[in-house]
Design a protein around this motif. Structure first.
Motif, mmCIF file in Angstrom:
data_model
loop_
_atom_site.group_PDB
_atom_site.id
_atom_site.type_symbol
_atom_site.label_atom_id
_atom_site.label_comp_id
_atom_site.label_asym_id
_atom_site.label_seq_id
_atom_site.Cartn_x
_atom_site.Cartn_y
_atom_site.Cartn_z
ATOM 1 N N GLN A 1 0.827 -1.248 0.004
ATOM 2 C CA GLN A 1 -0.216 0.019 0.016
ATOM 3 C C GLN A 1 0.868 1.144 0.041
ATOM 4 O O GLN A 1 1.942 1.322 0.619
ATOM 5 C CB GLN A 1 -0.927 -0.048 1.283
ATOM 6 N N VAL A 2 0.520 2.136 -0.885
ATOM 7 C CA VAL A 2 1.446 3.502 -0.753
ATOM 8 C C VAL A 2 0.400 4.824 -0.690
ATOM 9 O O VAL A 2 -0.585 4.637 -1.186
ATOM 10 C CB VAL A 2 2.020 3.749 -2.175
ATOM 11 N N ASP A 3 0.718 5.259 0.211
ATOM 12 C CA ASP A 3 -0.032 6.691 0.556
ATOM 13 C C ASP A 3 0.387 7.943 -0.312
ATOM 14 O O ASP A 3 1.421 8.365 -0.216
ATOM 15 C CB ASP A 3 0.085 7.077 2.068
ATOM 16 N N ASN B 1 -2.959 -0.417 -5.531
ATOM 17 C CA ASN B 1 -2.775 -0.182 -4.096
ATOM 18 C C ASN B 1 -1.910 1.072 -4.211
ATOM 19 O O ASN B 1 -1.187 1.381 -3.331
ATOM 20 C CB ASN B 1 -2.514 -0.802 -3.077
ATOM 21 N N ASN B 2 -1.925 1.792 -5.407
ATOM 22 C CA ASN B 2 -0.914 3.155 -5.567
ATOM 23 C C ASN B 2 0.612 2.515 -5.846
ATOM 24 O O ASN B 2 1.571 3.485 -5.631
ATOM 25 C CB ASN B 2 -1.017 4.028 -4.673
ATOM 26 N N ALA B 3 0.797 1.208 -5.728
ATOM 27 C CA ALA B 3 2.438 0.899 -5.838
ATOM 28 C C ALA B 3 2.902 0.953 -7.260
ATOM 29 O O ALA B 3 4.146 0.929 -7.595
ATOM 30 C CB ALA B 3 2.489 -0.241 -5.096
ATOM 31 N N LYS B 4 2.090 0.647 -8.253
ATOM 32 C CA LYS B 4 2.466 0.533 -9.709
ATOM 33 C C LYS B 4 2.215 1.924 -10.519
ATOM 34 O O LYS B 4 1.186 2.290 -10.666
ATOM 35 C CB LYS B 4 2.052 -0.527 -10.412
ATOM 36 N N MET C 1 3.819 10.465 -0.083
ATOM 37 C CA MET C 1 4.812 10.607 -1.059
ATOM 38 C C MET C 1 5.113 11.804 -1.489
ATOM 39 O O MET C 1 6.145 12.294 -2.093
ATOM 40 C CB MET C 1 4.435 9.814 -2.202
ATOM 41 N N ALA C 2 4.320 12.822 -1.229
ATOM 42 C CA ALA C 2 4.303 14.286 -1.954
ATOM 43 C C ALA C 2 5.657 14.872 -1.226
ATOM 44 O O ALA C 2 5.890 14.492 0.014
ATOM 45 C CB ALA C 2 3.122 15.076 -1.556
ATOM 46 N N VAL D 1 8.275 1.260 0.894
ATOM 47 C CA VAL D 1 8.497 2.629 1.526
ATOM 48 C C VAL D 1 8.376 2.559 3.030
ATOM 49 O O VAL D 1 7.701 1.829 3.372
ATOM 50 C CB VAL D 1 7.297 3.646 1.019
ATOM 51 N N ASP D 2 9.473 3.127 3.580
ATOM 52 C CA ASP D 2 9.429 3.008 5.133
ATOM 53 C C ASP D 2 8.271 3.770 5.875
ATOM 54 O O ASP D 2 7.623 4.538 5.250
ATOM 55 C CB ASP D 2 10.762 3.635 5.775
#
Length: 200
Positions: free
Chosen positions: A41-43, A109-112, A47-48, A130-131
């Motif tokens: 999962q990536v927020d 989930n926003n990862a690709k 990431m901004a 991502v940590d």
């Protein structure tokens, strides 16, 4: 060179990188056909902001560049605006700026991500890790021929660097191919740094 020609040139270069990346991964006995795993999962809000590219698998497009820096934000259409800054050859050369259009593949989930420098060319750019505090990010290419370490800081300590390389290794990457990216003039020519400004 006009902005249009610059974008065309970088588009062609990155397209070449993506096509080169499509070749089978070889070397050091690390090639694998196992699908590359991505972050669960990536927020995108987290990431901004700004990211330094502190290490990568060197490629011909990025080799002459130093001080690579990306800024991510959300576009009005919900996609990702990427503003890429770099110097070519040395820190004394003019700062170059490229505006890039990124977007997320549905169901990932926003990862690709897909990255488009210039229509209609785009290529895969996957978030592998991502940590929890969004201080470091690992990006990769599906066949493992390309990889990048992004950091909120210009430099990362050796222990952190090795731990991130270990994550790449666990994903089937040949970690011997990675080199640090020159982010400071004092790093030029240092051991372990790649690109034209790295160790000779």
């Amino acid at each position: 060179m006009t902005n249009g020609r610059r974008r065309s040139a970088i588009a062609a270069a990155l397209l070449g990188v993506s096509l080169l990346g499509a070749a089978p991964c070889a070397g050091a006995g690390m090639a694998t056909t196992t699908p590359l795993a991505v972050a669960p999962q990536v927020d995108l809000e987290k990431m901004a902001g700004g990211w330094y590219i502190v290490a990568n698998i060197p490629n011909w497009f990025e080799a002459p560049l130093v001080g690579l820096y990306d800024i991510y934000s959300r576009r009005p259409d919900g996609d990702i605006a990427e503003n890429f800054y770099t110097h070519s050859g040395s820190f004394s050369s003019p700062l170059k700026h490229y505006e890039v259009h990124d977007w997320v593949e549905p169901g990932s989930n926003n990862a690709k991500w897909r990255v488009q420098i210039f229509w209609p060319f785009n290529f895969a750019f996957w978030v592998l890790y991502v940590d929890p505090e969004y201080r470091t990010v690992l990006f990769g290419y599906p066949d493992r021929s390309l990889g990048w370490i992004f950091s909120r800081k210009q430099t990362i300590d050796e222990a952190t660097y090795q731990s991130l390389l270990a994550r790449f290794g666990a994903l089937g990457y040949d970690v011997s191919k990675f080199r640090r990216v020159v982010q400071l003039p004092s790093q030029i020519g240092q051991k372990g740094f790649g690109g034209d400004a790295g160790e000779k």
